[in-house]
Scaffold this motif. Structure first.
Motif, PDB file in Angstrom:
ATOM      1  N   LEU A 279       0.815  -1.213   0.000  1.00 51.93           N
ATOM      2  CA  LEU A 279       0.000   0.000   0.000  1.00 51.93           C
ATOM      3  C   LEU A 279       0.853   1.269   0.000  1.00 51.93           C
ATOM      4  O   LEU A 279       0.467   2.287  -0.583  1.00 51.93           O
ATOM      5  N   LEU A 280       2.019   1.208   0.664  1.00 49.66           N
ATOM      6  CA  LEU A 280       2.825   2.416   0.854  1.00 49.66           C
ATOM      7  C   LEU A 280       4.026   2.516  -0.074  1.00 49.66           C
ATOM      8  O   LEU A 280       4.597   3.596  -0.233  1.00 49.66           O
ATOM      9  N   GLY A 281       4.445   1.400  -0.654  1.00 50.98           N
ATOM     10  CA  GLY A 281       5.639   1.444  -1.480  1.00 50.98           C
ATOM     11  C   GLY A 281       6.905   1.655  -0.680  1.00 50.98           C
ATOM     12  O   GLY A 281       7.903   2.159  -1.184  1.00 50.98           O
ATOM     13  N   LYS A 282       6.869   1.290   0.584  1.00 51.31           N
ATOM     14  CA  LYS A 282       8.023   1.369   1.470  1.00 51.31           C
ATOM     15  C   LYS A 282       8.169   0.044   2.210  1.00 51.31           C
ATOM     16  O   LYS A 282       7.186  -0.679   2.410  1.00 51.31           O
ATOM     17  N   PRO A 283       9.390  -0.297   2.618  1.00 49.91           N
ATOM     18  CA  PRO A 283       9.559  -1.511   3.412  1.00 49.91           C
ATOM     19  C   PRO A 283       8.842  -1.381   4.750  1.00 49.91           C
ATOM     20  O   PRO A 283       8.806  -0.295   5.339  1.00 49.91           O
ATOM     21  N   VAL A 284       8.255  -2.469   5.210  1.00 50.30           N
ATOM     22  CA  VAL A 284       7.537  -2.489   6.484  1.00 50.30           C
ATOM     23  C   VAL A 284       8.060  -3.660   7.307  1.00 50.30           C
ATOM     24  O   VAL A 284       8.052  -4.805   6.844  1.00 50.30           O
ATOM     25  N   LEU A 285       8.540  -3.380   8.505  1.00 52.57           N
ATOM     26  CA  LEU A 285       9.006  -4.403   9.436  1.00 52.57           C
ATOM     27  C   LEU A 285       8.021  -4.481  10.602  1.00 52.57           C
ATOM     28  O   LEU A 285       7.534  -3.456  11.078  1.00 52.57           O
ATOM     29  N   VAL A 286       7.734  -5.697  11.041  1.00 50.92           N
ATOM     30  CA  VAL A 286       6.725  -5.923  12.073  1.00 50.92           C
ATOM     31  C   VAL A 286       7.367  -6.665  13.245  1.00 50.92           C
ATOM     32  O   VAL A 286       8.178  -7.578  13.048  1.00 50.92           O
ATOM     33  N   GLN A 287       6.994  -6.282  14.458  1.00 50.20           N
ATOM     34  CA  GLN A 287       7.533  -6.940  15.640  1.00 50.20           C
ATOM     35  C   GLN A 287       6.494  -6.899  16.754  1.00 50.20           C
ATOM     36  O   GLN A 287       5.608  -6.039  16.784  1.00 50.20           O
ATOM     37  N   ARG A 288       6.592  -7.841  17.636  1.00 48.73           N
ATOM     38  CA  ARG A 288       5.758  -7.856  18.846  1.00 48.73           C
ATOM     39  C   ARG A 288       5.999  -6.571  19.642  1.00 48.73           C
ATOM     40  O   ARG A 288       7.135  -6.078  19.716  1.00 48.73           O
ATOM     41  N   ASN A 289       4.942  -6.011  20.238  1.00 50.16           N
ATOM     42  CA  ASN A 289       5.077  -4.697  20.851  1.00 50.16           C
ATOM     43  C   ASN A 289       6.128  -4.648  21.966  1.00 50.16           C
ATOM     44  O   ASN A 289       6.898  -3.690  22.069  1.00 50.16           O
ATOM     45  N   GLY A 290       6.172  -5.674  22.812  1.00 51.62           N
ATOM     46  CA  GLY A 290       7.170  -5.689  23.881  1.00 51.62           C
ATOM     47  C   GLY A 290       8.582  -5.764  23.348  1.00 51.62           C
ATOM     48  O   GLY A 290       9.500  -5.119  23.869  1.00 51.62           O
ATOM     49  N   ASN A 291       8.791  -6.550  22.296  1.00 56.92           N
ATOM     50  CA  ASN A 291      10.116  -6.666  21.693  1.00 56.92           C
ATOM     51  C   ASN A 291      10.556  -5.341  21.078  1.00 56.92           C
ATOM     52  O   ASN A 291      11.715  -4.938  21.184  1.00 56.92           O
ATOM     53  N   ALA A 292       9.611  -4.664  20.418  1.00 55.70           N
ATOM     54  CA  ALA A 292       9.928  -3.379  19.811  1.00 55.70           C
ATOM     55  C   ALA A 292      10.294  -2.361  20.890  1.00 55.70           C
ATOM     56  O   ALA A 292      11.276  -1.611  20.758  1.00 55.70           O
ATOM     57  N   ALA A 293       9.506  -2.313  21.968  1.00 54.08           N
ATOM     58  CA  ALA A 293       9.789  -1.373  23.054  1.00 54.08           C
ATOM     59  C   ALA A 293      11.144  -1.661  23.688  1.00 54.08           C
ATOM     60  O   ALA A 293      11.891  -0.737  24.031  1.00 54.08           O
ATOM     61  N   ALA A 294      11.488  -2.940  23.837  1.00 50.92           N
ATOM     62  CA  ALA A 294      12.788  -3.308  24.404  1.00 50.92           C
ATOM     63  C   ALA A 294      13.921  -2.803  23.524  1.00 50.92           C
ATOM     64  O   ALA A 294      14.952  -2.329  24.017  1.00 50.92           O
ATOM     65  N   LEU A 295      13.735  -2.904  22.216  1.00 57.40           N
ATOM     66  CA  LEU A 295      14.752  -2.420  21.286  1.00 57.40           C
ATOM     67  C   LEU A 295      14.935  -0.916  21.432  1.00 57.40           C
ATOM     68  O   LEU A 295      16.063  -0.398  21.421  1.00 57.40           O
ATOM     69  N   ALA A 296      13.827  -0.182  21.581  1.00 56.52           N
ATOM     70  CA  ALA A 296      13.910   1.266  21.784  1.00 56.52           C
ATOM     71  C   ALA A 296      14.682   1.582  23.057  1.00 56.52           C
ATOM     72  O   ALA A 296      15.528   2.490  23.086  1.00 56.52           O
ATOM     73  N   GLU A 297      14.399   0.842  24.127  1.00 59.77           N
ATOM     74  CA  GLU A 297      15.086   1.085  25.395  1.00 59.77           C
ATOM     75  C   GLU A 297      16.578   0.791  25.269  1.00 59.77           C
ATOM     76  O   GLU A 297      17.410   1.499  25.855  1.00 59.77           O
ATOM     77  N   ALA A 298      16.930  -0.255  24.519  1.00 60.95           N
ATOM     78  CA  ALA A 298      18.339  -0.616  24.357  1.00 60.95           C
ATOM     79  C   ALA A 298      19.098   0.449  23.572  1.00 60.95           C
ATOM     80  O   ALA A 298      20.243   0.775  23.887  1.00 60.95           O
ATOM     81  N   TYR A 299      18.460   1.000  22.536  1.00 59.83           N
ATOM     82  CA  TYR A 299      19.112   1.978  21.680  1.00 59.83           C
ATOM     83  C   TYR A 299      19.048   3.397  22.240  1.00 59.83           C
ATOM     84  O   TYR A 299      20.023   4.151  22.161  1.00 59.83           O
ATOM     85  N   PHE A 300      17.883   3.785  22.783  1.00 61.44           N
ATOM     86  CA  PHE A 300      17.646   5.192  23.057  1.00 61.44           C
ATOM     87  C   PHE A 300      17.211   5.502  24.483  1.00 61.44           C
ATOM     88  O   PHE A 300      16.984   6.656  24.818  1.00 61.44           O
ATOM     89  N   GLY A 301      17.096   4.500  25.339  1.00 58.65           N
ATOM     90  CA  GLY A 301      16.574   4.734  26.678  1.00 58.65           C
ATOM     91  C   GLY A 301      17.555   5.376  27.630  1.00 58.65           C
ATOM     92  O   GLY A 301      17.162   6.059  28.559  1.00 58.65           O
ATOM     93  N   LYS A 302      18.854   5.166  27.407  1.00 58.04           N
ATOM     94  CA  LYS A 302      19.872   5.779  28.254  1.00 58.04           C
ATOM     95  C   LYS A 302      20.893   6.469  27.355  1.00 58.04           C
ATOM     96  O   LYS A 302      20.809   6.403  26.133  1.00 58.04           O
ATOM     97  N   SER A 303      21.854   7.133  27.982  1.00 57.75           N
ATOM     98  CA  SER A 303      22.829   7.901  27.203  1.00 57.75           C
ATOM     99  C   SER A 303      23.719   7.006  26.357  1.00 57.75           C
ATOM    100  O   SER A 303      24.264   7.437  25.350  1.00 57.75           O
ATOM    101  N   GLU A 304      23.872   5.743  26.756  1.00 57.59           N
ATOM    102  CA  GLU A 304      24.682   4.828  25.970  1.00 57.59           C
ATOM    103  C   GLU A 304      23.828   3.632  25.537  1.00 57.59           C
ATOM    104  O   GLU A 304      22.856   3.269  26.183  1.00 57.59           O
ATOM    105  N   ILE A 305      24.207   3.031  24.388  1.00 56.20           N
ATOM    106  CA  ILE A 305      23.496   1.856  23.891  1.00 56.20           C
ATOM    107  C   ILE A 305      23.674   0.708  24.872  1.00 56.20           C
ATOM    108  O   ILE A 305      24.767   0.488  25.413  1.00 56.20           O
ATOM    109  N   GLN A 306      22.604  -0.033  25.122  1.00 60.12           N
ATOM    110  CA  GLN A 306      22.636  -1.208  25.995  1.00 60.12           C
ATOM    111  C   GLN A 306      22.547  -2.456  25.122  1.00 60.12           C
ATOM    112  O   GLN A 306      21.457  -2.877  24.754  1.00 60.12           O
ATOM    113  N   PRO A 307      23.668  -3.066  24.743  1.00 59.11           N
ATOM    114  CA  PRO A 307      23.594  -4.225  23.843  1.00 59.11           C
ATOM    115  C   PRO A 307      22.921  -5.438  24.481  1.00 59.11           C
ATOM    116  O   PRO A 307      22.378  -6.289  23.783  1.00 59.11           O
TER     117      PRO A 307
END
Length: 419
Positions: free
Chosen positions: A181-209
Motif C-alpha cells: 500500500l505504501l511502497g516502502k519496506p515495512v518491518l513488524v515486531q511484537r510490541n514488547g520486543n519493539a519497546a525493548a529495542l527502543a530502550e536498548a538503543y535510546f533509553g539511556k545515554s549509551e546503547i545497551q547491547p
C-alpha cells in the motif's frame, strides 16, 4: 528482521561501516581517532567515511580548538539524514510517529481504530502514515521505512502476525500488505520486543547491547535484547514471564495456575487487592481519588495515594515490588544480563515500588551479580512502543548503511513522491 545475502566481502564492508557509524554516533571524532577506536586501517576509514558522507549520514565539522596549526576535522553523526515511521497498534488505537535516526519523535499522531478487521485497518493505517508524513512536511524520499509494533505472536522475518488475541488476528501478512500500500519496506515486531529495542538503543545515554525489559501493566511481559538484537525464541513467544509461578499457594491467575507473577504484581492484581481493602472498609484515600466509586478505581489512583504517603496504598506497591524483584533475580541469574528497564504504568510508581524491587533483586541474584545489577524505570514511557517500532527501521539503516531499507517485493501501488 530483514536478511540480506551479500558476498562475504560485502558483509565485511557493511560490518565495518556499521562500526564506524556507531562510533561516530557516540560523539564527534577525527579520522585518526576513528582508526584507533575501531582498529581499521586509515585507508578503510577514508573509503567508508566517504560513502557515509555521500549518504548524508555523517557530516564534517571543524574543532573549535587545536593544539596549533589547522583545527582537526571532526566527523559527526547526522540523525536527520533519514526518518523512520513508527506505528504502535492495540485494540483501540494507533500511535504513529515520525522518528529521526537518534530515536527522537519529530511528529506524533494518534487515532482511534475504526475496526480491527485487517481489510479495514490496513487502509486506515496507510492513510494515517500519509497524513503523518504530510503534517510533518516530510519528503517521502527521506522515509527509510515503516515499523509496526503489535500485540501477539509475530514472525518478523515474514512480517506476519501469527496470532493476536487482542486484535482477533491469525496469520495476517501485515508487513507485505502494508508495504504494498505504501511502497516502502515495512518491518513488524511484537510490541514488547519493539519497546525493548527502543530502550536498548535510546533509553539511556549509551546503547545497551544486553538488556532485560519488563512491561508492568495490566499484564506482565518481558523481552530480552542480546548482542543488540531482540531474542524472540523458536515460535516468537519468548518473554512470557507473567505466568512464571512464584507462589504455588498464591492467588488464582486467569491462566488457571496459582501464584503467577501477573496474579501477584500486575496493575490488575494491585487494583484487585485495593478493591478488597475498600470493601473491607479500608483504602479510604484510594476511594476518594477514584471519585468515591470503587468501579472507577485504577492503579493510577493507588500510585497517587502511595505518593501522597497513604500507608495502605504504599504497602500494596511494596508487596508487588518484592515479587517483581524476585522475578528479575531469576531472569538475571538465567541470562547473565545485568541491565533491567521497567516500562508500563507501574514503572512510574517511584521509589515506593522501585526500592523493594531493587532490594529483593539484589538479595536474590548470585552474590557476584549484585554490584553490577542496574534497574531503572523507562525514560521513554509511554512512547517506547512507537519509538521501538521506528527503531526496527533505524536498526537496519545503522546496520547495513543503505540510504533506505529495501522492500521485500515490488510495490503494487507506491505512494507518489511529493512535487
Amino acid at each position: 528482521m530483514v536478511h540480506h545475502h551479500f558476498a562475504h566481502y560485502l558483509d565485511v564492508k557493511f560490518h565495518n561501516k556499521s562500526r564506524i557509524l556507531r562510533t561516530i554516533s557516540a560523539g564527534p571524532v577525527t579520522r585518526v581517532d576513528l582508526a584507533r577506536i575501531t582498529g581499521l586501517s586509515p585507508a578503510t576509514i577514508t573509503t567508508l567515511v566517504k560513502e557515509l558522507l555521500a549518504a548524508g549520514l555523517v557530516v564534517e565539522t571543524q574543532a573549535l580548538e587545536s593544539m596549533g596549526g589547522r583545527p582537526p576535522i571532526l566527523l559527526e553523526f547526522n540523525p536527520d539524514a533519514r526518518r523512520a515511521i513508527g506505528l504502535s497498534v492495540d485494540s483501540k488505537r494507533i500511535q504513529a510517529a515520525v522518528v529521526n535516526l537518534a530515536g527522537a519523535i519529530v511528529h506524533l499522531r494518534e487515532e482511534s481504530l475504526h475496526s480491527t478487521d485487517p481489510q479495514q485497518l490496513l487502509p486506515q493505517v496507510a492513510n494515517l502514515v500519509r497524513t503523518l508524513v504530510a503534517e510533518a512536511g516530510l519528503e517521502w524520499d527521506w522515509v527509510a521505512g515503516v515499523g509496526v509494533a503489535v500485540p501477539g505472536i509475530v514472525d518478523p522475518k515474514q512480517g506476519v502476525v501469527r496470532l493476536s488475541t487482542v486484535l482477533g488476528w491469525r496469520e495476517v501478512p501485515l508487513g507485505p500488505e502494508l508495504s504494498a500500500l505504501l511502497g516502502k519496506p515495512v518491518l513488524v515486531q511484537r510490541n514488547g520486543n519493539a519497546a525493548a529495542l527502543a530502550e536498548a538503543y535510546f533509553g539511556k545515554s549509551e546503547i545497551q547491547p544486553n538488556l532485560l525489559y519488563l512491561r508492568l501493566s495490566s499484564g506482565i511481559g518481558a523481552a530480552v535484547v542480546a548482542g543488540g538484537s531482540v531474542y524472540t525464541g523458536t515460535t516468537g513467544r519468548a518473554g512470557e514471564v507473567g505466568h512464571m509461578v512464584l507462589d504455588p499457594d498464591g492467588p488464582l491467575c486467569r491462566c488457571g495456575n496459582r501464584g503467577c507473577l501477573e496474579a501477584l504484581a500486575s496493575a490488575r492484581a494491585i487494583t484487585g487487592r485495593a478493591l478488597e481493602q475498600i470493601q473491607a472498609g479500608r483504602g479510604r484515600r484510594m476511594l476518594e481519588l477514584a471519585g468515591g466509586d470503587p468501579e472507577d478505581l485504577t492503579v493510577a489512583h493507588v500510585i497517587q495515594a502511595a505518593q501522597e504517603g497513604d500507608p495502605e496504598a504504599g504497602a500494596l506497591l511494596e508487596e508487588a515490588g518484592r515479587w517483581i524483584g524476585l522475578a528479575i533475580a531469576g531472569l538475571v541469574n538465567f541470562t547473565d544480563i545485568h541491565a533491567v528497564v521497567l516500562d508500563g504504568e507501574l514503572s512510574q510508581a517511584g521509589e515506593t515500588l522501585l526500592q523493594p524491587v531493587r532490594e529483593t533483586a539484589m538479595k536474590a541474584v548470585l552474590p557476584s551479580d549484585g554490584a553490577r545489577l542496574q534497574i531503572w524505570p523507562s525514560s521513554l514511557w509511554p512512547r517506547a512502543g512507537v519509538i521501538g517500532a521506528a527503531t526496527l527501521i533505524i536498526e537496519e539503516v545503522l546496520r547495513f548503511m543503505e540510504t533506505e531499507v529495501k522492500p521485500r517485493k515490488r510495490s503494487r501501488s507506491p505512494l507518489p513522491d511529493p512535487e
